[in-house]
Design an enzyme around this catalytic site. Structure first.
Site: not given
Length: 76
Positions: A13-15
């Site tokens: 998941l981000c980042p």
């Protein structure tokens, strides 16, 4: 175009997809192509933004069965 390297960031998941992409690009020669695979919905925004900010060329992007594929050329 055949990538010089591939990076599977599915499940991250981000980042993390962009952070791993940045690290991978550092180890490659200028002009090298990297194929990035991601399934994070934020990558649709994050990857093009990263390329624009860092000067790398986003050659193509596609989405198939929930997996996004980006082809990026390392800038000099």
């Amino acid at each position: 175009m055949t990538p010089n390297d591939t990076l599977d960031a599915c499940g991250l998941l981000c980042p993390l997809p962009v952070l791993k992409l940045r690290k991978r690009l550092k180890s490659l020669d200028v002009g090298a192509l990297v194929a990035l695979y991601a399934d994070d919905p934020a990558a649709v925004i994050d990857v093009p933004h990263f390329c624009a900010e860092s000067g790398h060329e986003l050659i193509s992007s596609s989405d198939e069965a929930g997996v996004q594929t980006y082809l990026i050329r390392k800038a000099g």
